[in-house]
Design a protein around this motif. Structure first.
Motif, short mmCIF file in Angstrom:
data_model
loop_
_atom_site.label_atom_id
_atom_site.label_comp_id
_atom_site.label_asym_id
_atom_site.label_seq_id
_atom_site.Cartn_x
_atom_site.Cartn_y
_atom_site.Cartn_z
N ASN A 96 6.20 2.58 2.63
CA ASN A 96 5.62 2.49 1.85
C ASN A 96 4.23 0.72 3.18
O ASN A 96 5.30 1.12 4.15
CB ASN A 96 5.40 1.09 1.41
CG ASN A 96 6.40 1.67 0.02
OD1 ASN A 96 4.92 2.41 -0.59
ND2 ASN A 96 7.77 1.60 -0.48
N ASP A 120 -10.65 -1.38 -4.67
CA ASP A 120 -10.75 -0.56 -3.40
C ASP A 120 -11.34 0.56 -3.42
O ASP A 120 -12.25 0.90 -4.08
CB ASP A 120 -8.49 0.51 -3.65
CG ASP A 120 -8.84 0.69 -4.81
OD1 ASP A 120 -9.91 0.89 -5.48
OD2 ASP A 120 -7.95 0.85 -5.40
N LEU A 166 0.61 -1.27 0.18
CA LEU A 166 0.15 -0.41 -0.36
C LEU A 166 1.03 0.83 0.20
O LEU A 166 1.51 1.52 0.67
CB LEU A 166 -1.02 0.02 0.89
CG LEU A 166 -1.84 -1.32 1.48
CD1 LEU A 166 -2.67 -0.94 2.61
CD2 LEU A 166 -2.75 -1.83 -0.16
N CYS A 167 0.68 1.57 -1.09
CA CYS A 167 1.83 3.20 -1.39
C CYS A 167 1.04 4.50 -1.02
O CYS A 167 0.38 4.75 -2.21
CB CYS A 167 2.07 3.30 -2.93
SG CYS A 167 3.60 1.39 -3.08
N TRP A 225 -1.64 1.22 -5.58
CA TRP A 225 -1.09 0.02 -4.48
C TRP A 225 -0.40 -1.07 -5.46
O TRP A 225 -1.38 -1.36 -6.92
CB TRP A 225 -2.32 -0.23 -3.26
CG TRP A 225 -3.11 -0.67 -4.15
CD1 TRP A 225 -4.32 -0.33 -4.43
CD2 TRP A 225 -3.72 -2.22 -3.83
NE1 TRP A 225 -5.53 -1.16 -4.45
CE2 TRP A 225 -5.45 -2.35 -3.96
CE3 TRP A 225 -3.34 -3.52 -3.32
CZ2 TRP A 225 -5.77 -3.01 -4.12
CZ3 TRP A 225 -4.38 -4.61 -2.99
CH2 TRP A 225 -5.52 -4.42 -3.61
#
Length: 182
Positions: A101, A159, A20-21, A176
């Motif tokens: 991250n 998402d 997950l960025c 992500w």
């Protein structure tokens, strides 16, 4: 038939790896909100900081030695159909983070791997009838708003933003990566 938590491979369980960025990368720990009203214990684990040079490859394989350092959650309970009861299959969640991250690695077991439903591979495709792992992140600990990330057994990803426990913004798309492997 969709099973609760852990939806894949009994003997050769796949690992699901989510990268997950998002703006949440500086969180020092991953901890759940206060216990639910029905007396459930909410599992918690301290996310382990790693150096950027140790970042795992996002390939669905949790054999990278860096995962041995991760904070672990392995005691899950059902949300549905029997809230608070032990999960029907074992699932192990590992949590790491670096300067940029958050990393979540799921190792999900399945006592009937021949019945796995892979689901769509399409971005934001339907995973409701597929075997998948969903991760809700509630950084404000409101228990009303969250970032939702879901990865299907086929590698399909969705998402959305959850707002006030009533609205799902499916058109939200963040950056992500996620991979599934059996």
């Amino acid at each position: 038939m969709k099973r609760v938590f852990g939806s894949w491979g009994a003997r050769t369980a796949p690992a699901l790896l989510l990268l997950l960025c998002a703006a949440m990368s500086g969180l020092p720990s991953a901890r759940a909100a206060a216990p639910a009203a029905m007396g459930q214990v909410r599992p918690s684990a301290k996310a382990v900081r790693i150096d950027i040079s140790e970042a795992p490859i996002i390939d669905g394989d949790l054999s990278d030695p860096v995962w041995a350092k991760a904070g672990v959650i392995d005691k899950f309970t059902q949300k549905s159909p029997n809230p608070g009861e032990p999960a029907t299959e074992r699932t192990v969640l590992r949590i790491l983070y670096d300067q940029n991250n958050l990393y979540f690695g799921f190792y999900a077991y399945d006592s009937h791997p021949d019945e796995i439903i892979p689901g769509s591979m399409e971005r934001d495709g339907r995973l409701a009838s597929a075997d998948s792992v969903a991760l809700y992140i509630d950084p404000g600990q409101t228990r009303r708003n969250a970032y939702n990330f879901e990865l299907g057994a086929s590698g399909g990803r969705t998402d959305e933003l959850e707002l006030n426990n009533t609205t799902e913004l499916r058109e939200w798309n963040t950056i992500w990566s996620g991979r599934a492997k059996r």
